[in-house]
Design an enzyme around this catalytic site. Structure first.
Site, short mmCIF file in Angstrom:
data_model
loop_
_atom_site.label_atom_id
_atom_site.label_comp_id
_atom_site.label_asym_id
_atom_site.label_seq_id
_atom_site.Cartn_x
_atom_site.Cartn_y
_atom_site.Cartn_z
N LYS A 80 4.89 8.75 6.42
CA LYS A 80 5.65 7.51 6.54
C LYS A 80 7.09 7.79 6.13
O LYS A 80 7.32 8.52 5.15
CB LYS A 80 5.00 6.47 5.62
CG LYS A 80 5.57 5.05 5.70
CD LYS A 80 4.77 4.14 4.77
CE LYS A 80 5.23 2.69 4.80
NZ LYS A 80 4.39 1.82 3.96
N SER A 155 2.82 -2.31 6.22
CA SER A 155 4.04 -1.69 6.70
C SER A 155 3.86 -0.26 7.22
O SER A 155 4.75 0.24 7.90
CB SER A 155 5.09 -1.68 5.59
OG SER A 155 4.66 -0.90 4.49
N SER A 179 -0.35 -2.21 2.59
CA SER A 179 0.32 -1.53 3.71
C SER A 179 -0.37 -0.31 4.28
O SER A 179 0.06 0.19 5.31
CB SER A 179 1.73 -1.14 3.30
OG SER A 179 2.57 -2.24 3.48
N1 GLN Z 1 2.84 -7.02 3.44
C1 GLN Z 1 3.11 -6.84 2.06
C2 GLN Z 1 4.59 -6.99 1.81
O1 GLN Z 1 5.28 -7.25 2.72
C3 GLN Z 1 2.63 -5.49 1.60
C4 GLN Z 1 3.52 -4.40 2.01
C5 GLN Z 1 3.19 -3.10 1.38
O2 GLN Z 1 2.08 -2.87 0.91
N2 GLN Z 1 4.19 -2.23 1.35
O3 GLN Z 1 5.06 -6.87 0.73
#
Ligand code: GLN
Length: 486
Positions: A80, A155, A179
């Site tokens: 990532k 994400s 994410s």
């Molecule tokens: N969707 C959650 C957020 O926007 C989790 C994102 C993540 O785990 N990086 O914070």
């Protein structure tokens, strides 16, 4: 697909060690497949072709000299784009890091290289990990290989899409509030968030430091066990890492049934707001766990209903402070605009809408006069969620729930509905707040073929129990074998 690529990481490493195929052949096949199919998907924001082929050649040379190769010998792995690899770009999906090259390599990736994996390229993400759909990336959205009009989740949407599309057997993600698990569920692949501190965060671009975990996405729990053993453990560069724990792989793959395993399904997580098809498929999966020998019962996790609110206050507060370093001086480009100071001009230009919104929310939640009402209340909710899990784990070994309350949705759908976007995280943030290991594995699809994920959550330090249960489930089912691109 070329025969040498069809397997899991575990198969590939065995075949490369045996000499059935070379690391170069495998890496070249991945690069070809990416060139053929990623134009329409955009799982990758950058492919490190030369670096990968050089690494593959080194592995082949070492094998030719008779040297023993590591557990991930020649396995191509994507990362990532919020993890650092020395000399490579690292954007975190943000304009504010345009052109930034990493001065060192993240521990989690350096340890993969030490296990003889081949680092393949950088995958797309929501800007700084903030989102659940990979739509908030400065590089534009990634599409779901299962159906290109759908989001891949987020994400770590690029990493989930890369594995689902067959570009590589493993892709690294990060999971702050879901994410890794949520995009894995949206793309029909398997994703592991280890417990907080199990894998070093050194070299991971911070979002919310008390929640951030490096995780991975693969097709099988077996591959995730292989990955975990290669990267987990104490790292002096990250003082929040836990002491070394015994390797999990052998215990995971020895699993044949679930006899003696107590699984608890929290009533609160199977109620309002959960899509009917998600509910039906995950309930079927519960029955399968029972058929494999687990004792599945119902229980309660009442504090989980505060989890989304608590998560968004805590995560945005930490993000507001972590993102203060992007001032146009230390990293990335600097902007000027008439009448405003260069730092404000740079941040206004460089951060996307969602990130700006969260910096504002986080700053507010921590500000004098409001922090007791918001931040401190959120910390109390986090403690209540932890206490709920601690009570539940007195009576069970794993908690089971859907990963996401809804199946993957079309690109653009939540643009006008931020609340809906945040509620997608309702079932993943509790394990994040409690710092627990959690995993998502495919358990079927909707009638129109959209993947649905089952989430398993384990007590701290019990990644082996989690992966073993997932492995046994995958021995008995075929959901994880679906390949959206032939
Ligand atoms: N969707 C959650 C957020 O926007 C989790 C994102 C993540 O785990 N990086 O914070």
């Amino acid at each position: 697909m070329s025969a040498s690529l069809a397997g899991t990481a575990a198969d590939l490493a065995t075949r490369i060690r045996r000499g059935d195929c070379s690391a170069r052949e495998v890496t070249a096949a991945c690069l070809e497949r990416i060139a053929a199919h990623d134009g329409g998907l955009r799982a990758f924001v950058g492919v490190a072709a030369e670096r990968a082929l050089r690494a593959a050649d080194r592995i082949d040379d070492r094998r030719a000299r008779g040297e023993a190769l590591g557990a991930l010998a020649g396995v191509p792995i994507a990362w990532k784009d919020n993890l650092l690899v020395e000399g490579e770009l690292a954007t975190a999906g943000s304009r504010i890091l345009e052109g930034f090259r990493a001065p060192y390599t993240a521990t989690a990736l350096a340890r993969l290289e030490r296990a003889d994996a081949v680092l393949l390229g950088r995958t797309n993400l929501d800007e700084f990990g903030m989102g659940s759909s990979t739509e908030s990336s400065a590089h534009g959205p990634t599409r779901n290989p299962v159906a290109p009009h759908l989001v891949p989740g987020g994400s770590s949407g690029g990493s989930a899409a890369a594995v689902a599309a067959g570009f590589c057997p493993i892709a690294i993600g990060s999971d702050t509030g879901g994410s890794v698990r949520q995009p894995a569920s949206f793309c029909g692949v398997t994703g592991l968030k280890p417990g907080y501190g199990r894998v070093s965060r050194f070299g991971l671009i911070a979002y919310a430091s008390s929640l951030d975990c490096v995780g991975a996405i693969a097709r099988t729990a077996e591959d995730l066990a292989l990955w975990l053993d290669a990267v987990a453990g104490r790292d002096d560069a990250d003082p929040t890492t836990l002491p070394d724990a015994p390797p999990v792989f052998d215990r995971v793959v020895a699993g044949r049934d679930l006899r003696g395993l107590r699984v608890l399904a929290p009533r609160e997580w199977h109620a309002d707001g959960i899509d009917g098809e998600v509910l039906r498929r995950t309930e079927q999966a519960r029955s399968q766990l029972a058929a494999l020998g687990a004792a599945v019962g119902e229980g309660r996790l009442p504090a989980a209903r505060h989890a989304v609110k608590a998560y968004y206050l805590l995560a945005t507060g930490e993000a507001a402070s972590n993102l203060a370093r992007y001032d146009g001086v230390h990293f990335g480009p600097r902007r000027a605009a008439a009448g405003i100071d260069p730092t404000t001009a740079t941040r206004t230009w460089g951060f996307g809408r969602e990130v700006q919104l969260r910096i504002l929310l986080g700053t507010f939640a921590l500000s004098y006069g409001y922090s007791e009402q918001f931040h401190d209340a959120a910390e109390r909710a986090r403690a209540a969620v932890r206490a709920d899990f601690a009570r539940a784990f007195e009576r069970c070994d794993l908690v089971v729930a859907p990963t996401s309350p809804i199946p993957p949705f079309p690109i653009g759908e939540t643009e006008t509905d931020p609340l809906r976007r945040y509620l997608v995280d309702a079932l993943t943030v509790p394990a994040s707040l409690a710092g627990l290991p959690a995993l998502s594995l495919p358990c079927g699809t909707t009638a129109d073929g959209r993947p649905i994920g089952l989430q398993l959550i384990a007590p701290a330090g019990k990644e082996d129990v989690l992966l073993r249960a997932a492995h046994v489930f995958q021995l008995a089912t075929t959901h994880h074998l679906a390949r959206p691109i032939a």
